[in-house]
Design an enzyme around this catalytic site. Structure first.
Site, PDB file in Angstrom:
ATOM      1  N   THR A   1       0.926  -1.397 -15.991  1.00 49.26           N
ATOM      2  CA  THR A   1       1.434  -1.103 -17.793  1.00 49.26           C
ATOM      3  C   THR A   1       0.718  -1.248 -18.429  1.00 49.26           C
ATOM      4  OG1 THR A   1       1.885  -2.931 -17.927  1.00 49.26           O
ATOM      5  CG2 THR A   1       3.191  -2.227 -15.422  1.00 49.26           C
ATOM      6  N   ASP A   2       0.801  -0.969 -19.398  1.00 50.08           N
ATOM      7  CA  ASP A   2       0.883  -0.566 -20.760  1.00 50.08           C
ATOM      8  C   ASP A   2       0.543  -2.525 -20.740  1.00 50.08           C
ATOM      9  OD1 ASP A   2       1.030   1.461 -21.084  1.00 50.08           O
ATOM     10  OD2 ASP A   2       2.582   1.616 -22.305  1.00 50.08           O
ATOM     11  N   CYS A   3       0.859  -3.328 -20.722  1.00 50.21           N
ATOM     12  CA  CYS A   3       1.161  -5.008 -21.384  1.00 50.21           C
ATOM     13  C   CYS A   3       0.325  -5.630 -20.151  1.00 50.21           C
ATOM     14  CB  CYS A   3       2.675  -5.744 -21.160  1.00 50.21           C
ATOM     15  SG  CYS A   3       3.920  -4.528 -20.234  1.00 50.21           S
ATOM     16  N   TYR A   4       0.511  -4.814 -19.573  1.00 51.23           N
ATOM     17  CA  TYR A   4      -0.741  -5.535 -18.468  1.00 51.23           C
ATOM     18  C   TYR A   4      -2.071  -3.804 -17.187  1.00 51.23           C
ATOM     19  CZ  TYR A   4       2.302  -9.505 -17.962  1.00 51.23           C
ATOM     20  OH  TYR A   4       2.909 -10.451 -18.618  1.00 51.23           O
TER      21      TYR A   4
END
Ligand code: SF4
Ligand code: SF4
Lengths: 128, 502
Positions: free
Chosen positions: B128-131
């Site tokens: 994901t964007d954050c992970y």
């Protein structure tokens, strides 16, 4: 003492055990016998002091003989004294002492291997 | 006379507390009387050590760089549940390894961690964007984890029904190996030494109390799952710090044919506040009764053969159907005593003080079976009702004709009054042609041990019978042993698709 006697296919027709009993006069007790078309394996119980003599005679007649001293081995580090092995053993090899610690009378074992499967802690193995 | 928790804790702190293990309480009450025992004893310690399948641990692994959201993860190839935030997971004791089968499971990972071993963590993510990271593989020791918190949804059963097997085949169950023909009996639990039997009214065992768990100090969270105090089967949900635990009291196990489970040591220290607590902790094994359940019956509500007490079970032999049957505990009483003794030492040394529950456990709950909205199909619904049969004193030739005409491979054999006594297959008939010396009647060649089913049996169970016995048809009998149908692998094939078309 327990002796594990194995015969090749050729030797199977010969009454090795009967012949040894007759010749030596030593009574042997057959604990377990497994014989199929390829080979035969018989577990016999003989008096301790005659074990070497009997083995030699049988070997001379073409059988392979192995003396089983500690047929079933218990790993004390793995055993938790749960007793799962007690009721499934056909020969009452396992009992509890006064303090609920497992006692093993391996001389009675007939190597059926049930306990090896039944021990939840993989603490029991059969001597190879 | 009554004692307060406060006064008992004072005595623990100043070292004057008198603690005994629960197995000694009956003798003390007998010697000193109830009032005397109340004056004499401050704390009774209890213990149990056995297979507790409903166990596991929460982990927090910490973040990698770049960070990853562990959507699916495995510890030594045992899958843990990753649907909680990014680097939290729950590993259950009975989850099986994807590579080593039933001999290694979640329980073994927990034991490996606790005994200082290294465990391989493998995790994957869609990113994901954050992970952004997609996968990771790393070797971990217990001390590398931020947290490892044992949370066991159901431990320390108040008592547990014993198990036996009336069928003619060995069963491999979570109650261990069960020999055919009631060849043995297994049971679980420490009887009168276990925590809950010593406080059946749940006065001192409840949410928030400190306990012994796996060799460390843990805590009761609340009612365990399937908590059923109304029927005498209370359970506890417990927690503790895995990092403090010891392999002496936490052991992985495998029940052959069932899978992995975790042996856990659990103990509670019970304050003797009044005469009621003296009475409840003076319980003996002969006051705790359980049923002997026939695991040979593949139903949820298995019939009970008789009831027995823990005293009977611990004696090593129990009478079943007129014969003496040997018993096996699956829990370790020796270890249970070690739990109670260790806890006693902690209290005596002032390392463990007592607390009353911050919330009492429910005393009325009763566990219910699963609500099933889709009925499982029964044999009645798919069996073949056209039954061609022969009687045992008919000629083999008649059987052969019927087999041919009925286009079937199996014919049930009936006696004079129409009861099922055997089965004959086309194979038996062909053999009879080659070996006429065996006799010319159906009774001479039939198989007498007929594996059978009933109209109300579920199709799954009937299918298992076919598979286990390597056969392809089952006569369906009513309660009088009259054959009312046949169930064949072909009937099952219609239901399950290809697998049963033999
Ligand atoms: S079953 Fe295994 S762990 Fe249990 S007492 Fe026997 S040897 Fe020990
Ligand atoms: S191998 Fe069989 S006879 Fe020997 S100890 Fe195990 S269960 Fe008993």
């Amino acid at each position: 003492m327990k002796l594990l006697v194995t015969f090749s296919r050729k030797k199977m027709r010969e009454p090795i055990i009967a012949r040894v009993v007759k010749e030596t006069g030593v009574l042997v007790c057959i604990d377990r016998a497994q014989i199929d078309s390829a080979a035969g394996e018989v577990l016999i119980d003989v008096p301790d002091k005659e074990a070497t003599y009997i083995s030699e005679r049988m070997r001379a007649m073409g059988a392979q003989v192995r003396i089983l001293e500690n047929a079933i081995i218990r790993d004390e580090n793995e055993c938790v004294d749960c007793g799962a092995c007690i009721s499934i053993c056909p020969r009452e090899v396992f009992t509890f002492d006064e303090e609920w610690k497992l006692q093993v009378s391996e001389e009675r074992c007939v190597l059926c291997r049930r306990c090896v499967l039944a021990c939840p802690h993989h603490a029991l193995s059969q001597q190879e | 006379m009554e004692k307060s928790i406060h006064s008992i804790n004072e005595k623990i702190r100043d070292g004057s507390v008198h603690v005994i293990t629960a197995d000694r309480m009956p003798a003390i009450v007998q010697e000193l009387g109830e009032e005397g025992a109340l004056r004499e004893v401050d704390v009774v310690t209890t213990g149990t050590f056995g297979a507790m399948c409903s166990s596991g641990a929460f982990f927090n692994f910490g973040h990698s760089d770049p960070p990853l959201k562990m959507e699916h993860l495995w510890l030594n190839d045992v899958e843990a549940y990753g649907g909680i935030a990014a680097v939290d997971a729950y590993l259950g004791a009975t989850e099986q390894s994807t590579t080593r089968g039933e001999s290694y499971g979640g329980a073994h990972v927990l034991e490996d961690f606790v005994s200082g071993g290294s465990v391989e963590l493998r995790a994957i993510s869609r990113g994901t964007d954050c992970y952004p990271r997609r996968n990771i593989t790393t070797d971990l020791h217990l001390e590398d984890l931020n947290q490892a918190v044992m949370v066991n949804p159901r431990n320390a059963y108040q008592r547990y029904n014993a198990a036996t097997n009336t069928t003619d085949r060995t069963l491999f169950t979570y109650m261990g190996m069960l020999l055919p023909g009631c060849g043995n009996l297994t049971y679980s639990g420490a009887g009168a030494l276990a925590p809950l039997p010593n406080d059946p009214n749940l006065r001192t065992i409840g949410s928030g109390i400190p306990i012994f768990l796996g060799g460390a100090k843990g805590m009761v969270i609340g009612e365990g799952t399937q908590h059923s105090p109304a029927t005498g089967f209370a359970t506890l949900m417990v927690t503790g710090d895995l990092k403090q635990m010891s392999p002496d009291f936490l052991r992985a196990a495998t029940m052959y044919g069932y899978g992995a489970t975790l042996y856990v040591g659990v103990g509670a220290a019970i304050p003797i506040l009044d005469v009621d607590m003296v009475r409840s902790t003076a319980i003996t094994d002969d006051q705790i009764t359980v049923s002997v359940i026939d695991y040979g019956i593949p139903q949820r509500d298995r019939p009970a053969l008789r009831s027995v007490t823990y005293a009977d079970l611990k004696s090593g032999k129990v009478e079943l159907r007129g014969e003496e049957v040997r018993t096996s505990p699956l829990s370790s009483y020796r270890k249970a005593l070690q739990v109670a003794t260790t806890l006693k030492t902690w209290v005596e040394k002032g390392e463990f003080t007592i607390a009353l529950p911050t919330r009492h456990l429910d005393r009325t709950m009763r566990s219910r079976p699963l609500r099933e909205t889709k009925r499982t199909p029964r044999v009645r619904e798919i069996m073949d009702r056209q039954v061609v049969s022969v009687t045992e004193d008919e000629l083999i030739r008649t059987a052969a004709e019927k087999l041919l005409k009925g286009e079937t491979n199996h014919i049930p054999v009936l006696d004079r009054v129409g009861k099922l006594v055997g089965i004959v297959t086309t194979y038996d008939v062909s053999k009879a042609v080659l070996r006429p010396e065996k006799g010319g009647l159906v009774r001479d060649i039939m198989t007498r041990r007929v594996i059978r089913t009933t109209p109300e049996e579920t199709v799954d169970i009937a299918a298992q019978k076919l598979e286990k016995n390597n056969i392809s048809a089952l006569p369906v009998v009513d309660s009088e042993d009259h054959v009312i149908g046949m169930l064949t692998a072909i009937d099952l094939g219609k239901l399950f698709g290809g697998r049963w078309q033999s």
